[in-house]
Design a protein around this motif. Structure first.
Motif, PDB file in Angstrom:
ATOM      1  N   LEU A 118      -6.838 -24.780 -36.592  1.00  0.00           N
ATOM      2  CA  LEU A 118      -7.292 -26.047 -37.151  1.00  0.00           C
ATOM      3  C   LEU A 118      -7.111 -26.167 -38.656  1.00  0.00           C
ATOM      4  N   ASP A 119      -7.114 -25.055 -39.370  1.00  0.00           N
ATOM      5  CA  ASP A 119      -7.133 -25.093 -40.831  1.00  0.00           C
ATOM      6  C   ASP A 119      -5.779 -24.759 -41.443  1.00  0.00           C
ATOM      7  N   HIS A 120      -5.664 -25.066 -42.734  1.00  0.00           N
ATOM      8  CA  HIS A 120      -4.512 -24.613 -43.507  1.00  0.00           C
ATOM      9  C   HIS A 120      -4.620 -23.096 -43.656  1.00  0.00           C
ATOM     10  N   MET A 121      -3.745 -22.381 -42.999  1.00  0.00           N
ATOM     11  CA  MET A 121      -3.740 -20.922 -43.061  1.00  0.00           C
ATOM     12  C   MET A 121      -2.304 -20.445 -42.895  1.00  0.00           C
ATOM     13  N   ASP A 122      -1.797 -19.795 -43.908  1.00  0.00           N
ATOM     14  CA  ASP A 122      -0.426 -19.305 -43.872  1.00  0.00           C
ATOM     15  C   ASP A 122      -0.420 -17.818 -43.546  1.00  0.00           C
ATOM     16  N   PHE A 123       0.632 -17.394 -42.883  1.00  0.00           N
ATOM     17  CA  PHE A 123       0.806 -15.986 -42.541  1.00  0.00           C
ATOM     18  C   PHE A 123       2.144 -15.505 -43.094  1.00  0.00           C
ATOM     19  N   PRO A 124       2.158 -15.102 -44.365  1.00  0.00           N
ATOM     20  CA  PRO A 124       3.417 -14.598 -44.933  1.00  0.00           C
ATOM     21  C   PRO A 124       3.903 -13.387 -44.144  1.00  0.00           C
ATOM     22  N   GLY A 125       5.200 -13.254 -44.049  1.00  0.00           N
ATOM     23  CA  GLY A 125       5.764 -12.112 -43.328  1.00  0.00           C
ATOM     24  C   GLY A 125       5.608 -10.828 -44.115  1.00  0.00           C
ATOM     25  N   THR A 126       6.340  -9.823 -43.715  1.00  0.00           N
ATOM     26  CA  THR A 126       6.320  -8.545 -44.400  1.00  0.00           C
ATOM     27  C   THR A 126       7.748  -8.160 -44.767  1.00  0.00           C
ATOM     28  N   PRO A 188      -6.684 -18.698 -46.471  1.00  0.00           N
ATOM     29  CA  PRO A 188      -7.128 -19.872 -45.706  1.00  0.00           C
ATOM     30  C   PRO A 188      -8.075 -20.751 -46.502  1.00  0.00           C
ATOM     31  N   ARG A 189      -7.943 -22.055 -46.271  1.00  0.00           N
ATOM     32  CA  ARG A 189      -8.830 -23.014 -46.895  1.00  0.00           C
ATOM     33  C   ARG A 189      -9.595 -23.757 -45.799  1.00  0.00           C
ATOM     34  N   GLN A 190     -10.836 -24.101 -46.097  1.00  0.00           N
ATOM     35  CA  GLN A 190     -11.625 -24.868 -45.131  1.00  0.00           C
ATOM     36  C   GLN A 190     -11.170 -26.328 -45.203  1.00  0.00           C
ATOM     37  N   GLU A 191      -9.977 -26.547 -44.671  1.00  0.00           N
ATOM     38  CA  GLU A 191      -9.366 -27.871 -44.718  1.00  0.00           C
ATOM     39  C   GLU A 191      -8.530 -28.052 -43.452  1.00  0.00           C
ATOM     40  N   HIS A 192      -8.898 -28.988 -42.622  1.00  0.00           N
ATOM     41  CA  HIS A 192      -8.209 -29.199 -41.356  1.00  0.00           C
ATOM     42  C   HIS A 192      -6.781 -29.704 -41.596  1.00  0.00           C
ATOM     43  N   VAL A 193      -5.858 -29.202 -40.794  1.00  0.00           N
ATOM     44  CA  VAL A 193      -4.470 -29.670 -40.911  1.00  0.00           C
ATOM     45  C   VAL A 193      -4.296 -31.018 -40.222  1.00  0.00           C
ATOM     46  N   ARG A 194      -5.193 -31.362 -39.320  1.00  0.00           N
ATOM     47  CA  ARG A 194      -5.208 -32.686 -38.692  1.00  0.00           C
ATOM     48  C   ARG A 194      -6.663 -33.008 -38.374  1.00  0.00           C
ATOM     49  N   PRO A 195      -7.015 -34.271 -38.213  1.00  0.00           N
ATOM     50  CA  PRO A 195      -8.433 -34.625 -38.039  1.00  0.00           C
ATOM     51  C   PRO A 195      -9.069 -33.874 -36.878  1.00  0.00           C
ATOM     52  N   ALA A 196     -10.250 -33.329 -37.126  1.00  0.00           N
ATOM     53  CA  ALA A 196     -10.955 -32.563 -36.101  1.00  0.00           C
ATOM     54  C   ALA A 196     -12.451 -32.627 -36.343  1.00  0.00           C
ATOM     55  N   VAL A 197     -13.204 -32.536 -35.268  1.00  0.00           N
ATOM     56  CA  VAL A 197     -14.647 -32.394 -35.351  1.00  0.00           C
ATOM     57  C   VAL A 197     -15.018 -31.110 -34.603  1.00  0.00           C
TER      58      VAL A 197
END
Length: 334
Positions: A118-126, A188-197
């Motif tokens: 649900l949130d903005h969360m990136d997973f950089p590779g290695t 990660p940020r507490q920010e939804h990537v699309r509207p959610a409840v």
């Protein structure tokens, strides 16, 4: 608007998710029924595994009320779960559900998986070469030198990590090299990537403890011991190719594996499952309780579905109070 049902284990999340999915489908509850049948997306890390059914309280196919479910039975027990892989696959499911004009109902108690979805969360590779080079520098120049470099490139990351954690310093510098951005930009940020409840199910501690004990008793009667034995023993056939590192850590499975290693009696394993499930519930409550966007409802309310639907209607209308201004649930606090 995505609807997510979160909270501790044994609070009835799966049942509420099914009720909501029916109500949010055509002909369902007034004002929220969709143009196409709602679909459920799993956010429980261990329900991803095929054959791990009883011990994860997975809703049997026959009891899913004809509602489409996603991210169930997508991994073999020998495979290790990956949050990044789950994020990509589950977001693809959300895209498909939206394209069909349907509502997505996310359900699960794995906090990291919920946030990854649900949130903005990136997973950089290695980059093994970059990591090896940084580790070599740490040995030759000392971790303080690498920490000083991190402080120049990303002061916030350096302040958070500190100068003594070589592994995290190396990882932060590796991510900076890979992405060209500060390490903290990938957090990660507490920010939804699309509207959610997010609807959280809360429960009084004593009531939840009793629910957990009843759940374990029911699982025992439904064949938990036999399920774990079949999964852990290749000679049993079926899905029995053994349990990988991730699957073997699941509550209910880890204790029975310990029993077969001679570390616990069968009764001791059963008691440990109850105790560890209760501990898991408190950990889950701590995770979701720190997120001010979760809107809490009493899991034992006789009007739970109506209360949840009212919350969905308010979210659709943009009429929910600002995060953090609603009731704070503390029933499972320390």
């Amino acid at each position: 608007m995505i609807v997510a049902v979160v909270g501790p284990t044994a609070t009835g999340k799966s049942d509420l998710a099914l009720d909501l999915a029916e109500a949010l489908s055509p002909g369902g509850a007034p004002g929220v029924g969709g143009a196409a049948p709602a679909e459920v997306v799993n956010a429980d890390a261990f329900q991803l595994y095929r054959g791990m059914d009883v011990g994860t309280a997975k809703v049997p196919v026959a009891e899913r009320r004809g509602i489409a479910h996603h991210q169930l039975d997508v991994l073999y027990p020998r495979e290790d779960a990956s949050v990044a892989r789950y994020q990509a696959a589950a977001r693809g499911d959300l895209d498909g559900i939206a394209a069909r004009g349907a509502r997505a109902v996310v359900v699960g108690g794995s906090g990291l998986y919920v946030r990854a979805l649900l949130d903005h969360m990136d997973f950089p590779g290695t980059d093994p070469e970059a990591r090896a080079r940084l580790e070599d520098r740490a040995e030759r120049e000392g971790r303080r030198a690498l920490h000083d470099e991190l402080a120049r490139l990303d002061p916030d990351a350096a302040a958070s990590i500190g100068p003594h954690n070589t592994r995290r310093i190396v990882r932060a510098l590796e991510v900076i090299e890979l992405t060209g951005r500060p390490y903290t930009a990938n957090l990660p940020r507490q920010e939804h990537v699309r509207p959610a409840v997010q609807i959280g199910l809360d429960c009084d501690r004593e009531v939840l403890d009793a629910r957990v004990a009843h759940r374990v008793e029911r699982m025992w009667g439904e064949g938990l011991v036999e399920e774990v034995r079949a999964l852990a023993s290749p000679e049993q056939g079926g899905a029995g190719t053994g349990l990988g590192t991730t699957a073997a850590r699941a509550v209910g499975y880890a204790e029975l594996l310990a029993c077969w290693r001679g570390e616990l009696t069968l009764d001791g394993a059963r008691d440990a499952i109850v105790a560890n499930t209760r501990r898991l519930a408190r950990k889950q409550m701590g995770w979701f309780g720190r997120d001010p966007r979760v809107r809490w409802l009493d899991a034992g309310s006789p009007a739970l579905l109506d209360e949840a639907l009212a919350m969905v209607r308010a979210a659709d209308a943009g009429a929910l109070p600002a995060p953090g201004t609603g009731p704070v649930r503390r029933s499972l606090g320390s």
